[in-house]
Scaffold this motif. Sequence first.
Motif, PDB file in Angstrom:
ATOM      1  N   SER A 135     -55.084 -70.142   4.718  1.00 59.21           N
ATOM      2  CA  SER A 135     -56.226 -70.134   5.625  1.00 59.21           C
ATOM      3  C   SER A 135     -56.284 -71.450   6.395  1.00 59.21           C
ATOM      4  CB  SER A 135     -57.526 -69.924   4.841  1.00 59.21           C
ATOM      5  OG  SER A 135     -57.542 -68.655   4.217  1.00 59.21           O
ATOM      6  N   TRP A 136     -56.950 -71.426   7.545  1.00 62.11           N
ATOM      7  CA  TRP A 136     -57.114 -72.649   8.329  1.00 62.11           C
ATOM      8  C   TRP A 136     -57.836 -73.711   7.503  1.00 62.11           C
ATOM      9  CZ3 TRP A 136     -54.005 -72.944  12.169  1.00 62.11           C
ATOM     10  CH2 TRP A 136     -53.681 -71.822  12.912  1.00 62.11           C
ATOM     11  N   SER A 212     -55.989 -75.776  13.951  1.00 56.28           N
ATOM     12  CA  SER A 212     -54.641 -76.353  13.948  1.00 56.28           C
ATOM     13  C   SER A 212     -54.332 -76.963  12.588  1.00 56.28           C
ATOM     14  CB  SER A 212     -54.516 -77.421  15.042  1.00 56.28           C
ATOM     15  OG  SER A 212     -53.209 -77.972  15.051  1.00 56.28           O
ATOM     16  N   THR A 213     -53.061 -76.874  12.180  1.00 55.26           N
ATOM     17  CA  THR A 213     -52.602 -77.518  10.951  1.00 55.26           C
ATOM     18  C   THR A 213     -52.085 -78.925  11.197  1.00 55.26           C
ATOM     19  OG1 THR A 213     -50.361 -76.632  11.192  1.00 55.26           O
ATOM     20  CG2 THR A 213     -51.942 -75.287   9.972  1.00 55.26           C
ATOM     21  N   SER A 214     -52.120 -79.384  12.457  1.00 57.22           N
ATOM     22  CA  SER A 214     -51.538 -80.678  12.802  1.00 57.22           C
ATOM     23  C   SER A 214     -52.262 -81.231  14.033  1.00 57.22           C
ATOM     24  CB  SER A 214     -50.045 -80.521  13.102  1.00 57.22           C
ATOM     25  OG  SER A 214     -49.871 -79.753  14.289  1.00 57.22           O
ATOM     26  N   PRO A 215     -51.984 -82.471  14.431  1.00 58.18           N
ATOM     27  CA  PRO A 215     -52.496 -82.941  15.725  1.00 58.18           C
ATOM     28  C   PRO A 215     -52.066 -81.993  16.838  1.00 58.18           C
ATOM     29  CG  PRO A 215     -51.619 -84.775  14.465  1.00 58.18           C
ATOM     30  CD  PRO A 215     -51.249 -83.533  13.706  1.00 58.18           C
ATOM     31  N   TYR A 216     -52.909 -81.871  17.849  1.00 59.58           N
ATOM     32  CA  TYR A 216     -52.623 -80.895  18.899  1.00 59.58           C
ATOM     33  C   TYR A 216     -53.061 -81.422  20.252  1.00 59.58           C
ATOM     34  CZ  TYR A 216     -57.613 -79.799  18.497  1.00 59.58           C
ATOM     35  OH  TYR A 216     -58.978 -79.896  18.463  1.00 59.58           O
ATOM     36  N   GLN A 217     -52.567 -80.762  21.289  1.00 60.03           N
ATOM     37  CA  GLN A 217     -52.913 -81.098  22.666  1.00 60.03           C
ATOM     38  C   GLN A 217     -53.415 -79.841  23.369  1.00 60.03           C
ATOM     39  OE1 GLN A 217     -49.209 -82.652  24.150  1.00 60.03           O
ATOM     40  NE2 GLN A 217     -49.672 -84.725  23.487  1.00 60.03           N
ATOM     41  N   GLY A 259     -56.334 -83.566  19.786  1.00 58.40           N
ATOM     42  CA  GLY A 259     -57.114 -83.409  18.565  1.00 58.40           C
ATOM     43  C   GLY A 259     -56.271 -83.667  17.337  1.00 58.40           C
ATOM     44  N   GLN A 260     -56.913 -83.558  16.169  1.00 59.86           N
ATOM     45  CA  GLN A 260     -56.238 -83.743  14.893  1.00 59.86           C
ATOM     46  C   GLN A 260     -56.235 -82.418  14.131  1.00 59.86           C
ATOM     47  OE1 GLN A 260     -54.729 -86.714  14.070  1.00 59.86           O
ATOM     48  NE2 GLN A 260     -55.330 -87.295  16.153  1.00 59.86           N
ATOM     49  N   ARG A 261     -55.652 -82.428  12.953  1.00 57.80           N
ATOM     50  CA  ARG A 261     -55.727 -81.254  12.086  1.00 57.80           C
ATOM     51  C   ARG A 261     -57.198 -80.863  11.909  1.00 57.80           C
ATOM     52  NH1 ARG A 261     -54.902 -82.151   5.659  1.00 57.80           N
ATOM     53  NH2 ARG A 261     -56.267 -80.467   4.945  1.00 57.80           N
ATOM     54  N   THR A 262     -57.468 -79.587  11.983  1.00 54.53           N
ATOM     55  CA  THR A 262     -58.850 -79.130  11.955  1.00 54.53           C
ATOM     56  C   THR A 262     -59.263 -78.693  10.553  1.00 54.53           C
ATOM     57  OG1 THR A 262     -58.369 -76.808  12.411  1.00 54.53           O
ATOM     58  CG2 THR A 262     -58.570 -78.284  14.309  1.00 54.53           C
ATOM     59  N   SER A 263     -60.564 -78.559  10.381  1.00 55.83           N
ATOM     60  CA  SER A 263     -61.104 -77.949   9.172  1.00 55.83           C
ATOM     61  C   SER A 263     -60.986 -76.432   9.296  1.00 55.83           C
ATOM     62  CB  SER A 263     -62.563 -78.352   8.987  1.00 55.83           C
ATOM     63  OG  SER A 263     -63.366 -77.740   9.988  1.00 55.83           O
ATOM     64  N   SER A 264     -61.475 -75.726   8.298  1.00 58.07           N
ATOM     65  CA  SER A 264     -61.422 -74.260   8.353  1.00 58.07           C
ATOM     66  C   SER A 264     -62.296 -73.702   9.465  1.00 58.07           C
ATOM     67  CB  SER A 264     -61.862 -73.673   7.007  1.00 58.07           C
ATOM     68  OG  SER A 264     -63.185 -74.087   6.696  1.00 58.07           O
ATOM     69  N   LEU A 265     -63.277 -74.483   9.937  1.00 57.69           N
ATOM     70  CA  LEU A 265     -64.152 -74.036  11.017  1.00 57.69           C
ATOM     71  C   LEU A 265     -63.555 -74.285  12.396  1.00 57.69           C
ATOM     72  CD1 LEU A 265     -67.612 -75.257   9.660  1.00 57.69           C
ATOM     73  CD2 LEU A 265     -66.596 -72.974   9.489  1.00 57.69           C
TER      74      LEU A 265
END
Length: 296
Positions: A135-136, A212-217, A259-265
């Motif tokens: 899960s995210w 996201s599971t990682s930093p993202y653009q 951004g960075q890795r996100t929480s489940s939300l």
Amino acid sequence: MRIGIFASAIFLLTASVAHPASAQDCSPEFTQSSQTVSITASEIGTDQVLRETFGIRVRNQGNGQCSASLRFSWQTTPTGPHGVSYALVSASQTVDILPADIGAPSTASDVFVAGIPSGSGNGRNVPLAVQVPLSWGIGSGLTSSSILVQLISPDGQVVDQLNLAIDINVLPSVALRIVGATGQGRVARVDLGAIENDRINRSQPLGVRVWSTSPYQVTYRSANRGALVQADLPDRIEYELRAAGAVVDLTGNRPSTVGQRTSSLGDLHSLEVVVPPFEAQAGKYGDRVTITVTAS
């Protein structure tokens, strides 16, 4: 009268009868001392679970009927920055992994193995599986752990052990959803309604939610380079797309948000369409903006 002198000899004969040694019927062992299960996870989503099957082989060095049990205990747990965990499964039963090899067994910590064939071959395969919730909220990267597997004889003795390594590599993965706009799936529509040319026009609140599971653009690309157009008219109505109040680049050439890795939300990036005063003929105008999220 002649007296005869007699001599006699007694031979004591002893003998032993050789009996064949009693061969051990059950002498179980692992066919190897270590084993690694490598898992690659790329499909992330709500209630997503990855199941990876593998087997541990056990053989009998005796020559009779044989059974044994497998008992599992942690050597190193899957702790770390990625938030990845897993369960060990035998058939439909989740196996208890004990906190240490000296821990007392539970009703679900031992996996019984019957009918172990004798000989020095490949023995019997004990099917197992690793179930990984995806899960995210988890992070990309490698999560490693190790389990001590003990082989328990029918009389309760530890007769062999195996080091089991579990490596789980979560690949960078992203997903997005536009909120506050009409439509379903990957296409949403923002209706500005009737805009007026002598004032600043603003859209209703909307946004992009990113997991996201990682930093993202995040990049934004306008089909008309930031203008509302009508197919049969030369007029263009320039507008701005703002993310968290800042004007974004609509050429798609530069990341507008990192951004960075996100929480489940997930992360919610608020958006707003702003149309300043303009000069144009009456009609229906539109533009198509493609929002792309890229994991790094």
